[in-house]
Motif scaffolding. Sequence first.
Motif, short mmCIF file in Angstrom:
data_model
loop_
_atom_site.label_atom_id
_atom_site.label_comp_id
_atom_site.label_asym_id
_atom_site.label_seq_id
_atom_site.Cartn_x
_atom_site.Cartn_y
_atom_site.Cartn_z
N ALA A 263 37.60 19.16 -49.00
CA ALA A 263 38.78 20.01 -49.16
C ALA A 263 38.53 21.09 -50.21
O ALA A 263 38.96 22.24 -50.04
N MET A 264 37.81 20.75 -51.28
CA MET A 264 37.55 21.73 -52.34
C MET A 264 36.65 22.85 -51.84
O MET A 264 36.80 24.01 -52.24
N MET A 265 35.71 22.52 -50.94
CA MET A 265 34.85 23.56 -50.37
C MET A 265 35.69 24.60 -49.63
O MET A 265 35.49 25.81 -49.79
N LEU A 266 36.65 24.14 -48.84
CA LEU A 266 37.55 25.06 -48.13
C LEU A 266 38.48 25.77 -49.10
O LEU A 266 38.78 26.96 -48.95
N TRP A 267 38.94 25.07 -50.11
CA TRP A 267 39.89 25.60 -51.09
C TRP A 267 39.26 26.72 -51.91
O TRP A 267 39.93 27.68 -52.31
N ILE A 268 37.94 26.58 -52.18
CA ILE A 268 37.24 27.61 -52.94
C ILE A 268 36.91 28.81 -52.06
O ILE A 268 37.09 29.97 -52.45
N ALA A 269 36.39 28.54 -50.86
CA ALA A 269 36.01 29.63 -49.96
C ALA A 269 37.22 30.45 -49.52
O ALA A 269 37.12 31.68 -49.39
N THR A 287 41.63 37.51 -51.69
CA THR A 287 41.50 38.07 -50.34
C THR A 287 40.07 38.53 -50.09
O THR A 287 39.51 38.29 -49.01
N PHE A 288 39.49 39.17 -51.07
CA PHE A 288 38.12 39.67 -50.93
C PHE A 288 37.15 38.53 -50.63
O PHE A 288 36.33 38.61 -49.70
N MET A 289 37.22 37.45 -51.42
CA MET A 289 36.30 36.34 -51.21
C MET A 289 36.58 35.62 -49.90
O MET A 289 35.64 35.18 -49.21
N ALA A 290 37.84 35.49 -49.52
CA ALA A 290 38.16 34.85 -48.23
C ALA A 290 37.57 35.64 -47.07
O ALA A 290 37.03 35.06 -46.12
N VAL A 291 37.65 36.98 -47.15
CA VAL A 291 37.07 37.82 -46.09
C VAL A 291 35.56 37.67 -46.07
O VAL A 291 34.94 37.58 -44.99
N CYS A 292 34.93 37.63 -47.24
CA CYS A 292 33.48 37.46 -47.31
C CYS A 292 33.05 36.18 -46.60
O CYS A 292 32.13 36.18 -45.76
N TRP A 293 33.72 35.06 -46.91
CA TRP A 293 33.34 33.78 -46.31
C TRP A 293 33.70 33.73 -44.83
O TRP A 293 32.95 33.16 -44.02
N ALA A 294 34.83 34.32 -44.45
CA ALA A 294 35.21 34.34 -43.03
C ALA A 294 34.17 35.09 -42.20
O ALA A 294 33.76 34.62 -41.13
N PRO A 313 19.56 34.00 -47.02
CA PRO A 313 20.83 34.18 -47.73
C PRO A 313 21.89 33.19 -47.30
O PRO A 313 22.66 32.70 -48.13
N LEU A 314 21.95 32.84 -46.00
CA LEU A 314 22.94 31.87 -45.55
C LEU A 314 22.66 30.49 -46.12
O LEU A 314 23.58 29.79 -46.56
N ALA A 315 21.39 30.08 -46.13
CA ALA A 315 21.03 28.77 -46.68
C ALA A 315 21.44 28.68 -48.14
O ALA A 315 21.99 27.66 -48.59
N PHE A 316 21.19 29.74 -48.89
CA PHE A 316 21.56 29.72 -50.30
C PHE A 316 23.07 29.69 -50.48
O PHE A 316 23.59 28.91 -51.29
N LEU A 317 23.79 30.54 -49.76
CA LEU A 317 25.24 30.63 -49.95
C LEU A 317 25.93 29.31 -49.60
O LEU A 317 26.85 28.88 -50.31
N LEU A 318 25.49 28.64 -48.55
CA LEU A 318 26.06 27.34 -48.20
C LEU A 318 25.75 26.31 -49.29
O LEU A 318 26.62 25.53 -49.68
N ALA A 319 24.51 26.30 -49.77
CA ALA A 319 24.13 25.36 -50.83
C ALA A 319 24.92 25.63 -52.10
O ALA A 319 25.44 24.69 -52.74
#
Length: 360
Positions: A263-269, A287-294, A313-319
Amino acid sequence: MSLVREPTRAPLHDARSGMPLDAVKYWLVSVALVAGAFIAWRSHSMLPAKLFLDEFIIRRFITGELQSDGPSSYGTTGWLYRVTGLGSIPEVFPILAYLVFAAAVVVGVGWRTIPRMSFPAIGLAAGSLLLGGVYLSQYSKEFFVLPLAILLLAARRSWKLEVAWIALALLYATYVRQYWYLVVALYLVFRFVLPAVKSAWMLIPVILVGFLALVVAFQFVMGVPFTFFRTDINTVLDYDRSTQLDDLVPGLAIPTQWVNAVAMMLWIAFPVWMIFSGDVVQLLAGTFMAVCWALAIGRIRFIVGTRTGAVLPLAFLLAFLMVQTAFEPDYGSYLRHITPQLPLFLALFAATAKSERMPS
């Protein structure tokens, strides 16, 4: 609408102004560059004092007023500023730090690819530059994360540079932030999983199992709950509690910790609380960060099963996002720590642009 469009044979024009859209895009990015530089230059007089609490501590280590016995995040950072000479130029450093970040943004996007970027992409690049002007206009630990981000961008074209990035990231973990050991470990997992899976949906069980492994490791190897470090910081630090990150479900049972981690992963993203907080700055940042992750999630389907430059970059961002769930005490810290990684988002979008097709 795709984030980045394929190049056209001739530049398009704005029907109202007659100006080529390529020029408009370059103009918007240039304005954001200048605006970010201005924010960095005037940051200490324009921005709230609470944003500079870390800098206050680091400056005391730079001057020698505070000292540490052995490795410590603040002590090592202060030492790095001293030995590089950056600690002796406090009037110039905010602009210098911003320029390094702006260079990383340009490398991530590619200056020559700006004409092929859609206006949503231009907005994300501009937002990144403005956020950099806020969080990288001071003495901070994040400044020394920028070389890591730039090196990872370069590593897309060379496995030797990727090995160098791993070595440098481990040094950073040893002397500054120990949780980067987990970041590197999870990065390597995703680094090999992303090319192996055939569907983006397969990443969901990988992440769920990964969180279970982390919760079990924290509980039985380290002897603390998964949220121990985040909640421990919240009990000792004096800061604005309105942005504090709290668990969704009370309790320390293994299943409860696992649910809270997911839940925290979704809550942060997707920081819905920030968006509806009523604070304009939090609304814009959330809003900016939500758009980035979306947008990043929307591009996973173009990356899985491939060995393109977007994998790194995707591997790092997910980690990094998974590890943040265990250590980030509040949204302010989250924004501060994610800002040096924004060029990786932009590189991810640029790398997947050719995989997209405009709707008919």
